[in-house]
Design an enzyme around this catalytic site. Sequence first.
Site, PDB file in Angstrom:
ATOM      1  N   GLU A  19      -6.889   0.149  -1.863  1.00 14.70           N
ATOM      2  CA  GLU A  19      -7.623  -1.390  -2.085  1.00 14.70           C
ATOM      3  C   GLU A  19      -7.264  -2.029  -0.826  1.00 14.70           C
ATOM      4  O   GLU A  19      -6.165  -2.004  -0.154  1.00 14.70           O
ATOM      5  CB  GLU A  19      -6.708  -1.856  -3.064  1.00 14.70           C
ATOM      6  CG  GLU A  19      -7.426  -3.333  -3.349  1.00 14.70           C
ATOM      7  CD  GLU A  19      -7.036  -4.115  -4.662  1.00 14.70           C
ATOM      8  OE1 GLU A  19      -6.172  -3.428  -5.539  1.00 14.70           O
ATOM      9  OE2 GLU A  19      -7.118  -5.245  -4.641  1.00 14.70           O
TER      10      GLU A  19
ATOM     11  N   GLN B 216      -7.582   5.811 -30.759  1.00 13.70           N
ATOM     12  CA  GLN B 216      -9.059   6.063 -31.036  1.00 13.70           C
ATOM     13  C   GLN B 216      -9.678   7.297 -30.670  1.00 13.70           C
ATOM     14  O   GLN B 216     -10.700   7.338 -30.360  1.00 13.70           O
ATOM     15  CB  GLN B 216      -9.970   4.832 -30.653  1.00 13.70           C
ATOM     16  CG  GLN B 216      -9.424   3.433 -31.334  1.00 13.70           C
ATOM     17  CD  GLN B 216     -10.337   2.311 -30.715  1.00 13.70           C
ATOM     18  OE1 GLN B 216     -11.296   2.094 -31.438  1.00 13.70           O
ATOM     19  NE2 GLN B 216      -9.930   1.645 -29.584  1.00 13.70           N
TER      20      GLN B 216
ATOM     21  N   ASP C  18      -4.255   3.969  -4.839  1.00 10.31           N
ATOM     22  CA  ASP C  18      -3.845   2.880  -4.327  1.00 10.31           C
ATOM     23  C   ASP C  18      -2.163   3.153  -3.774  1.00 10.31           C
ATOM     24  O   ASP C  18      -1.388   1.931  -4.138  1.00 10.31           O
ATOM     25  CB  ASP C  18      -4.120   1.813  -4.923  1.00 10.31           C
ATOM     26  CG  ASP C  18      -5.568   1.380  -5.204  1.00 10.31           C
ATOM     27  OD1 ASP C  18      -6.411   2.246  -4.410  1.00 10.31           O
ATOM     28  OD2 ASP C  18      -5.786   0.358  -5.678  1.00 10.31           O
TER      29      ASP C  18
ATOM     30  N   CYS D  12      -5.316  -0.971 -11.379  1.00  8.36           N
ATOM     31  CA  CYS D  12      -6.445  -0.247 -10.642  1.00  8.36           C
ATOM     32  C   CYS D  12      -6.553   1.138 -11.650  1.00  8.36           C
ATOM     33  O   CYS D  12      -7.539   1.534 -11.197  1.00  8.36           O
ATOM     34  CB  CYS D  12      -6.168  -0.226  -9.287  1.00  8.36           C
ATOM     35  SG  CYS D  12      -6.517  -1.591  -8.490  1.00  8.36           S
TER      36      CYS D  12
ATOM     37  N   LYS E 230     -11.831   0.747  -1.130  1.00 10.14           N
ATOM     38  CA  LYS E 230     -12.335  -0.045  -2.238  1.00 10.14           C
ATOM     39  C   LYS E 230     -11.859  -1.517  -2.252  1.00 10.14           C
ATOM     40  O   LYS E 230     -10.806  -1.624  -2.009  1.00 10.14           O
ATOM     41  CB  LYS E 230     -12.042   0.689  -3.718  1.00 10.14           C
ATOM     42  CG  LYS E 230     -10.583   0.631  -4.012  1.00 10.14           C
ATOM     43  CD  LYS E 230     -10.260   1.446  -5.105  1.00 10.14           C
ATOM     44  CE  LYS E 230      -8.927   1.266  -5.734  1.00 10.14           C
ATOM     45  NZ  LYS E 230      -8.528  -0.170  -6.148  1.00 10.14           N
TER      46      LYS E 230
ATOM     47  N   VAL F 144      -1.128   3.518  -8.885  1.00 16.32           N
ATOM     48  CA  VAL F 144      -0.726   2.290  -9.202  1.00 16.32           C
ATOM     49  C   VAL F 144      -1.779   1.213  -9.370  1.00 16.32           C
ATOM     50  O   VAL F 144      -2.808   1.404  -8.265  1.00 16.32           O
ATOM     51  CB  VAL F 144       0.498   1.690  -8.257  1.00 16.32           C
ATOM     52  CG1 VAL F 144       1.966   2.628  -8.476  1.00 16.32           C
ATOM     53  CG2 VAL F 144       0.195   1.486  -6.709  1.00 16.32           C
ATOM     54  N   THR F 145      -1.740   0.085  -9.910  1.00 18.35           N
ATOM     55  CA  THR F 145      -0.792  -0.130 -10.999  1.00 18.35           C
ATOM     56  C   THR F 145      -1.356   0.337 -12.431  1.00 18.35           C
ATOM     57  O   THR F 145      -2.758   0.409 -12.405  1.00 18.35           O
ATOM     58  CB  THR F 145      -0.218  -1.304 -11.195  1.00 18.35           C
ATOM     59  OG1 THR F 145      -1.345  -2.236 -11.269  1.00 18.35           O
ATOM     60  CG2 THR F 145       0.662  -1.772  -9.861  1.00 18.35           C
TER      61      THR F 145
ATOM     62  N   LYS G  64     -10.521  -3.641  -7.911  1.00 22.99           N
ATOM     63  CA  LYS G  64      -9.809  -2.889  -8.494  1.00 22.99           C
ATOM     64  C   LYS G  64     -10.124  -1.421  -9.156  1.00 22.99           C
ATOM     65  O   LYS G  64      -9.510  -0.525  -9.312  1.00 22.99           O
ATOM     66  CB  LYS G  64      -9.174  -3.636 -10.020  1.00 22.99           C
ATOM     67  CG  LYS G  64      -8.681  -5.218  -9.572  1.00 22.99           C
ATOM     68  CD  LYS G  64      -7.538  -5.062  -8.392  1.00 22.99           C
ATOM     69  CE  LYS G  64      -7.049  -6.493  -8.228  1.00 22.99           C
ATOM     70  NZ  LYS G  64      -6.086  -6.565  -7.304  1.00 22.99           N
TER      71      LYS G  64
HETATM   72  C1  C5J Z   1      -3.618  -2.287  -7.870  1.00 25.13           C
HETATM   73  C2  C5J Z   1      -3.424  -4.703  -7.933  1.00 25.13           C
HETATM   74  N1  C5J Z   1      -4.054  -1.236  -7.090  1.00 25.13           N
HETATM   75  N2  C5J Z   1      -2.295  -4.230  -9.056  1.00 25.13           N
HETATM   76  N3  C5J Z   1      -3.817  -3.512  -7.507  1.00 25.13           N
HETATM   77  O1  C5J Z   1      -3.279  -2.079  -9.217  1.00 25.13           O
HETATM   78  O2  C5J Z   1      -3.933  -5.639  -7.560  1.00 25.13           O
END
Ligand code: C5J
Length: 234
Positions: A72, A202, A24, A162, A129, A157-158, A132
């Site tokens: 996205e 973990q 993204d 996502c 997509k 990102v972010t 997320k």
């Molecule tokens: C992504 C968002 N790509 N933060 N989307 O992280 O809405």
Amino acid sequence: MITVQAEPYEFVCDPPGTALLVIDMQRDFLERGGFGEMLGNNVALLRHAVAPTRKVLDAFRARGLKVIHTREGHTADLSDCPPSKRRRGRLAKGIGDRGPMGRILVRGEPGHRIIDQLRPTSEELVIDKPGKGAFYATELEARLRGLAVQSLVVTGVTTEVCVQTTVREANDRGFECLVLEDCVASYFPELHAAALAMVKAQGGIFGWVAKSERLLRALDGVSIVAGPRRPRPA
Ligand code: C5J
């Protein structure tokens, strides 16, 4: 096989069985006037991930390794956007509304494009997509299985939205994920740090974390694996 010095311990992968996932890196998240800004964020906070991601992209391309980008966004009629997603945030301008970069988070609009510095080549797969996670309602898993990919190097990102959602989805499907900490970014530095901590806690419950220079060092000894190939339809 290459070995990357990572946390919580070394990440070992087979370069031909590894794909670089660039999540993204779109104008809607990184530039002013897009979805990220409509959500009230300072989009400048994501820029530091661009240059290191470009270096990793160049290293993968130079060796003929696999690169997959995601975006996205929604279809023009928003039929793939749950009403709950549109309502969320009570935004003055939200998904589907017209903004300075066209309709917000809609496929084909200027804001939906991947930023120029990381623009995909015609050989690279681009997965659209609606959610997320990059596995939700996409052909990503089938594509990865078809390409015999077992390991993912994750950028984009972010970090806590996502990127983390995709890493969790990938982990449940048996893929090994290395998240490059300087190639992912968030509007919230504290959430970025927490998301990376969650991945590697973990014993690496979701995967591994490393700086990109560690991966680049490990790739130094890898020569060209194969010429770039145009992705075939799934
Ligand atoms: C992504 C968002 N790509 N933060 N989307 O992280 O809405």
